[in-house]
Design a protein around this motif. Structure first.
Motif, PDB file in Angstrom:
ATOM      1  N   ARG A  21     103.516  48.594  81.953  1.00 20.24           N
ATOM      2  CA  ARG A  21     102.175  49.181  81.972  1.00 20.24           C
ATOM      3  C   ARG A  21     101.449  48.881  83.276  1.00 20.24           C
ATOM      4  O   ARG A  21     100.272  49.229  83.426  1.00 20.24           O
ATOM      5  CB  ARG A  21     101.363  48.675  80.768  1.00 20.24           C
ATOM      6  CG  ARG A  21     101.850  49.250  79.444  1.00 20.24           C
ATOM      7  CD  ARG A  21     101.084  48.725  78.251  1.00 20.24           C
ATOM      8  NE  ARG A  21     101.347  47.307  78.005  1.00 20.24           N
ATOM      9  CZ  ARG A  21     102.417  46.837  77.367  1.00 20.24           C
ATOM     10  NH1 ARG A  21     103.354  47.676  76.952  1.00 20.24           N
ATOM     11  NH2 ARG A  21     102.584  45.544  77.165  1.00 20.24           N
ATOM     12  N   VAL A  77     101.292  49.008  87.656  1.00 19.25           N
ATOM     13  CA  VAL A  77     101.690  49.791  88.826  1.00 19.25           C
ATOM     14  C   VAL A  77     101.559  48.911  90.061  1.00 19.25           C
ATOM     15  O   VAL A  77     100.924  47.845  90.036  1.00 19.25           O
ATOM     16  CB  VAL A  77     100.819  51.056  88.979  1.00 19.25           C
ATOM     17  CG1 VAL A  77     101.011  51.992  87.796  1.00 19.25           C
ATOM     18  CG2 VAL A  77      99.340  50.695  89.129  1.00 19.25           C
ATOM     19  N   LEU A 102     107.313  57.527  91.065  1.00 19.84           N
ATOM     20  CA  LEU A 102     105.992  58.030  91.423  1.00 19.84           C
ATOM     21  C   LEU A 102     104.919  57.706  90.385  1.00 19.84           C
ATOM     22  O   LEU A 102     103.731  57.708  90.707  1.00 19.84           O
ATOM     23  CB  LEU A 102     106.047  59.541  91.654  1.00 19.84           C
ATOM     24  CG  LEU A 102     106.657  59.979  92.985  1.00 19.84           C
ATOM     25  CD1 LEU A 102     106.881  61.480  92.999  1.00 19.84           C
ATOM     26  CD2 LEU A 102     105.769  59.562  94.151  1.00 19.84           C
ATOM     27  N   ASP A 103     105.321  57.428  89.157  1.00 19.67           N
ATOM     28  CA  ASP A 103     104.322  57.098  88.141  1.00 19.67           C
ATOM     29  C   ASP A 103     104.006  55.607  88.080  1.00 19.67           C
ATOM     30  O   ASP A 103     103.332  55.153  87.157  1.00 19.67           O
ATOM     31  CB  ASP A 103     104.757  57.600  86.760  1.00 19.67           C
ATOM     32  CG  ASP A 103     106.027  56.935  86.258  1.00 19.67           C
ATOM     33  OD1 ASP A 103     106.678  56.203  87.035  1.00 19.67           O
ATOM     34  OD2 ASP A 103     106.382  57.146  85.078  1.00 19.67           O
ATOM     35  N   ARG A 104     104.446  54.864  89.113  1.00 19.46           N
ATOM     36  CA  ARG A 104     104.223  53.412  89.114  1.00 19.46           C
ATOM     37  C   ARG A 104     103.562  52.944  90.404  1.00 19.46           C
ATOM     38  O   ARG A 104     103.734  51.803  90.815  1.00 19.46           O
ATOM     39  CB  ARG A 104     105.553  52.673  88.918  1.00 19.46           C
ATOM     40  CG  ARG A 104     106.321  53.051  87.659  1.00 19.46           C
ATOM     41  CD  ARG A 104     105.604  52.672  86.382  1.00 19.46           C
ATOM     42  NE  ARG A 104     105.333  51.256  86.281  1.00 19.46           N
ATOM     43  CZ  ARG A 104     106.217  50.345  85.887  1.00 19.46           C
ATOM     44  NH1 ARG A 104     107.460  50.710  85.568  1.00 19.46           N
ATOM     45  NH2 ARG A 104     105.879  49.084  85.791  1.00 19.46           N
ATOM     46  N   SER A 139      97.921  63.922  93.562  1.00 16.38           N
ATOM     47  CA  SER A 139      97.875  64.231  92.140  1.00 16.38           C
ATOM     48  C   SER A 139      98.571  63.159  91.310  1.00 16.38           C
ATOM     49  O   SER A 139      98.044  62.714  90.274  1.00 16.38           O
ATOM     50  CB  SER A 139      98.529  65.596  91.887  1.00 16.38           C
ATOM     51  OG  SER A 139      98.590  65.880  90.503  1.00 16.38           O
ATOM     52  N   ARG A 140      99.738  62.725  91.756  1.00 14.82           N
ATOM     53  CA  ARG A 140     100.502  61.732  90.990  1.00 14.82           C
ATOM     54  C   ARG A 140      99.784  60.385  90.962  1.00 14.82           C
ATOM     55  O   ARG A 140      99.716  59.720  89.922  1.00 14.82           O
ATOM     56  CB  ARG A 140     101.904  61.580  91.580  1.00 14.82           C
ATOM     57  CG  ARG A 140     102.763  62.832  91.488  1.00 14.82           C
ATOM     58  CD  ARG A 140     103.038  63.256  90.045  1.00 14.82           C
ATOM     59  NE  ARG A 140     103.847  62.298  89.320  1.00 14.82           N
ATOM     60  CZ  ARG A 140     105.184  62.310  89.278  1.00 14.82           C
ATOM     61  NH1 ARG A 140     105.857  63.241  89.938  1.00 14.82           N
ATOM     62  NH2 ARG A 140     105.846  61.412  88.589  1.00 14.82           N
ATOM     63  N   THR A 141      99.259  59.955  92.093  1.00 16.02           N
ATOM     64  CA  THR A 141      98.559  58.657  92.118  1.00 16.02           C
ATOM     65  C   THR A 141      97.251  58.734  91.340  1.00 16.02           C
ATOM     66  O   THR A 141      96.852  57.750  90.695  1.00 16.02           O
ATOM     67  CB  THR A 141      98.326  58.175  93.559  1.00 16.02           C
ATOM     68  OG1 THR A 141      97.694  59.205  94.325  1.00 16.02           O
ATOM     69  CG2 THR A 141      99.641  57.800  94.234  1.00 16.02           C
ATOM     70  N   GLN A 149      96.803  60.504  88.635  1.00 16.48           N
ATOM     71  CA  GLN A 149      97.222  60.391  87.233  1.00 16.48           C
ATOM     72  C   GLN A 149      97.448  58.923  86.861  1.00 16.48           C
ATOM     73  O   GLN A 149      97.107  58.489  85.752  1.00 16.48           O
ATOM     74  CB  GLN A 149      98.491  61.191  86.999  1.00 16.48           C
ATOM     75  CG  GLN A 149      98.317  62.698  87.064  1.00 16.48           C
ATOM     76  CD  GLN A 149      99.649  63.432  87.032  1.00 16.48           C
ATOM     77  OE1 GLN A 149     100.636  62.943  86.472  1.00 16.48           O
ATOM     78  NE2 GLN A 149      99.705  64.595  87.653  1.00 16.48           N
ATOM     79  N   ASN A 150      98.017  58.161  87.788  1.00 23.86           N
ATOM     80  CA  ASN A 150      98.269  56.746  87.523  1.00 23.86           C
ATOM     81  C   ASN A 150      96.967  55.969  87.389  1.00 23.86           C
ATOM     82  O   ASN A 150      96.845  55.078  86.535  1.00 23.86           O
ATOM     83  CB  ASN A 150      99.142  56.158  88.634  1.00 23.86           C
ATOM     84  CG  ASN A 150     100.492  56.845  88.732  1.00 23.86           C
ATOM     85  OD1 ASN A 150     100.957  57.467  87.775  1.00 23.86           O
ATOM     86  ND2 ASN A 150     101.128  56.750  89.892  1.00 23.86           N
ATOM     87  N   ARG A 153      95.490  56.722  84.003  1.00 22.54           N
ATOM     88  CA  ARG A 153      96.227  56.052  82.921  1.00 22.54           C
ATOM     89  C   ARG A 153      95.903  54.558  82.859  1.00 22.54           C
ATOM     90  O   ARG A 153      95.681  54.012  81.773  1.00 22.54           O
ATOM     91  CB  ARG A 153      97.732  56.256  83.127  1.00 22.54           C
ATOM     92  CG  ARG A 153      98.575  55.695  81.999  1.00 22.54           C
ATOM     93  CD  ARG A 153     100.066  55.925  82.231  1.00 22.54           C
ATOM     94  NE  ARG A 153     100.613  55.058  83.275  1.00 22.54           N
ATOM     95  CZ  ARG A 153     101.005  55.473  84.474  1.00 22.54           C
ATOM     96  NH1 ARG A 153     100.907  56.745  84.827  1.00 22.54           N
ATOM     97  NH2 ARG A 153     101.498  54.609  85.361  1.00 22.54           N
TER      98      ARG A 153
END
Length: 264
Positions: free
Chosen positions: A177, A179, A203-205, A250-252, A254-255, A258
């Motif tokens: 959970r 990053v 990319l999601d971390r 966009s990806r960062t 989203q992180n 979250r």
């Protein structure tokens, strides 16, 4: 295109003369939000006051930094704890507990106290469900050992200022959970991060940060760092992963949403 600086000490005296202009530059550059860590009781109050002047743009954290752990650490912690919301509350908009952690780079004089202070703040994270903003220098083994005891209970957070190798990244990513926060070091000529990150970190971390006013990225290296410069980190990170800056932003984002519950 909008993106986030997840770690900037914009409450610092380094910005006293031009804070409003500095924040305006960040907004004009595309910075959609700035997360502001505290380092002790005084700065926790300072950060809360400053962020209250810029709701929806500056987001406060409160905590005791390991380098600020001194003889009065227990008193400071008890008073900082009063600034945190109870579970389910959102008073004062606190989005994380930070900047907290361990730092044995200069001295181990307060090694035991640092560990105790860090563990207390880890427990706060479990109690309040607020994520952690973790600083760690020359103490990853001790930090990981402590966090493993709370791994299943922790809501998540950021390992701030990641500069390590593939093995160190993998060890941190076991906390699923959390990053990694990456800043200006990514842009330095001798940095190995452009190779380490895409080979090890999904990319999601990963999230963007500056650690302003410290460690300005190339081409601003040597100057006072500020949140607008996170655009240079974004550019280099996109190049490293072989994607567009728009996709990386966009990806960062989203992180950030979250981990911190902030809508970008």
């Amino acid at each position: 295109m909008r993106f986030v600086d997840t770690h900037a000490h914009v409450d610092g005296e380094e910005f006293a003369a031009d804070r409003d202009e500095m924040l305006r530059r960040a907004e004009e550059q595309g910075v959609a939000a700035i997360l502001v860590p505290a380092i002790d009781l005084k700065t926790s109050h300072d950060v809360l006051r400053l962020c209250a002047l810029h709701p929806g743009y500056l987001y406060p954290m409160v905590g005791l930094h390991p380098e600020e752990v001194r003889a009065d650490w227990q008193d400071q912690l008890s008073r900082i704890r009063e600034l945190l919301p109870s579970l389910g509350e959102t008073e004062q908009g606190v989005v994380a507990i930070g900047e907290v952690g361990l730092d044995y780079y200069w001295s181990r004089e307060f090694e035991k106290e640092q560990l105790e202070a860090f563990e207390q703040q880890v427990q706060w994270s479990v109690e309040t469900r607020l994520p952690l903003m973790i600083h760690c220098r020359k103490a990853q083994n001790e930090m990981v050992r402590l966090l493993c005891r709370y791994e299943k209970e922790l809501p998540g957070g950021v390992f701030h200022c990641f500069t390590g190798n593939e093995k160190e990244a993998a060890e941190l990513l076991q906390f699923d959970r959390f990053v990694l926060g990456v800043g200006g070091v990514l842009t330095f000529k001798k940095s190995h991060l452009p190779e380490v990150l895409p080979s090890t970190v999904p990319l999601d971390r990963i999230v963007l940060e500056t650690d302003s006013p410290y460690m300005a990225p190339v081409p601003m290296r040597g100057q006072r760092n500020e949140p607008s410069y996170v655009a240079h980190v974004l550019q280099k990170m996109a190049e490293s992963y072989g994607i567009t800056v728009e996709e990386m932003a966009s990806r960062t984002n989203q992180n950030v949403e979250r981990v911190f519950g902030i809508k970008i």
